[in-house]
Write an enzyme that holds these catalytic residues in place. Sequence first.
Site, PDB file in Angstrom:
ATOM      1  N   HIS A 101       2.914   6.651  -4.244  1.00 59.36           N
ATOM      2  CA  HIS A 101       2.938   7.170  -5.700  1.00 59.36           C
ATOM      3  C   HIS A 101       1.529   7.526  -6.131  1.00 59.36           C
ATOM      4  CE1 HIS A 101       1.373   2.969  -5.387  1.00 59.36           C
ATOM      5  NE2 HIS A 101       1.166   2.877  -6.781  1.00 59.36           N
ATOM      6  N   HIS A 103      -0.911   6.826  -8.397  1.00 60.76           N
ATOM      7  CA  HIS A 103      -1.851   5.964  -8.848  1.00 60.76           C
ATOM      8  C   HIS A 103      -3.028   6.090  -7.668  1.00 60.76           C
ATOM      9  CE1 HIS A 103       0.815   2.833 -10.654  1.00 60.76           C
ATOM     10  NE2 HIS A 103       0.566   3.782 -11.479  1.00 60.76           N
ATOM     11  N   ASP A 105      -5.396   4.365  -6.329  1.00 65.11           N
ATOM     12  CA  ASP A 105      -5.550   3.510  -5.291  1.00 65.11           C
ATOM     13  C   ASP A 105      -4.717   3.782  -4.336  1.00 65.11           C
ATOM     14  OD1 ASP A 105      -3.664   2.346  -6.954  1.00 65.11           O
ATOM     15  OD2 ASP A 105      -4.077   0.420  -6.119  1.00 65.11           O
ATOM     16  N   HIS A 106      -3.621   4.789  -4.257  1.00 64.37           N
ATOM     17  CA  HIS A 106      -2.755   5.098  -3.228  1.00 64.37           C
ATOM     18  C   HIS A 106      -3.180   6.646  -3.055  1.00 64.37           C
ATOM     19  CE1 HIS A 106      -0.621   1.526  -3.280  1.00 64.37           C
ATOM     20  NE2 HIS A 106      -0.982   1.267  -4.176  1.00 64.37           N
ATOM     21  N   HIS A 158       8.206   0.938 -10.304  1.00 63.24           N
ATOM     22  CA  HIS A 158       6.411   0.865 -10.526  1.00 63.24           C
ATOM     23  C   HIS A 158       5.866   2.019 -10.986  1.00 63.24           C
ATOM     24  CE1 HIS A 158       2.519  -0.762  -9.644  1.00 63.24           C
ATOM     25  NE2 HIS A 158       2.014   0.740  -8.849  1.00 63.24           N
ATOM     26  N   ASP A 182       3.718   0.263  -3.538  1.00 64.07           N
ATOM     27  CA  ASP A 182       3.748  -0.845  -4.529  1.00 64.07           C
ATOM     28  C   ASP A 182       5.125  -1.305  -4.922  1.00 64.07           C
ATOM     29  OD1 ASP A 182       0.941  -1.113  -4.500  1.00 64.07           O
ATOM     30  OD2 ASP A 182       0.548  -0.194  -6.362  1.00 64.07           O
ATOM     31  N   HIS A 220      -0.809  -3.514  -0.541  1.00 59.95           N
ATOM     32  CA  HIS A 220      -1.820  -4.307  -1.021  1.00 59.95           C
ATOM     33  C   HIS A 220      -1.743  -5.800  -0.337  1.00 59.95           C
ATOM     34  CE1 HIS A 220      -3.184  -2.381  -4.606  1.00 59.95           C
ATOM     35  NE2 HIS A 220      -2.149  -1.999  -4.587  1.00 59.95           N
TER      36      HIS A 220
HETATM   37 ZN   LIG Z   1       0.380   1.392  -8.089  1.00 56.04          ZN
END
Ligand SMILES: [Zn+2]
Length: 273
Positions: A101, A103, A105-106, A158, A182, A220
């Site tokens: 996705h 975001h 942090d990905h 998400h 996520d 995560h």
């Molecule tokens: Zn995320």
Amino acid sequence: MMEANQGEYSLYARTRLGYLFYQRQVKKARERYPHGHSAPQPCRFPGVKILPIPVLSNNYSYLVIDTGSGRAAVVDPSDPLAVQAAIEEEGVMLEAIFCTHKHWDHSGGNAALHQRHSSCKVYGSALDAIPELTNSLEDREKVSVGCLTFEALATPGHTVGHMVYVLDGGPFGGPPCLFSGDLLFLAGCGRLFEGSPETMLASLDVAVGLGEDTLLWPGHEYALECLTFASLLELDNPALEQKLRWVTQQRQEKRSTVRPGGVPWLQLPPPAP
Ligand SMILES: [Zn+2]
């Protein structure tokens, strides 16, 4: 990303401020965890190696290698330096980035890695504004990297375009491997930023529908938090207690919990070169 209210979420996901925040997170995490937030354990079965790469303060990227040809894919490369270091150490050729996705942090490492490995494709859902996307995928679409076959599954909730990727272990005599971003963590699931509870539940059912032997590779390191929370809700669940004990021990030693334990084929020696 998990902890934010809706206002903060919009800033993070939809503006340049979010990118700057992400860059600060990367820098801080590199200083705080020069060797990564957890000690990962590579997993291999004949023909395939899966290397979890700990990035930021609790994210995982995964380098998935077809060991026969040296071709590789990476799932969710958030810190491009950490991923590039793993690519060089393994001496592999990066052919694909699978992004669960949008975001940061990905997906924050997509641009730098794509620039460095220009023939590498960037896969994900067209619904999710993924940086540097070159090949948008539909639900159930398959992609080959060397001898490896990945299937993309649409799992909104998400984010609206969240996708997970399932590596088919069949040709290698191994289990399916779910790279769940996520959507799903060990004993928990991602926040519902862009979907209703019904949408998220339907997506979780997609994951539950995979084989019992499926290995979970989440986005995560949240196992301790999720299991501690679960233990407050379920007071008499021996399986939960056992897992929580194991996870607590792993985390005390800063070991990653995204390691499959006690699976017989994992004890096999690596194949002869
Ligand atoms: Zn995320």
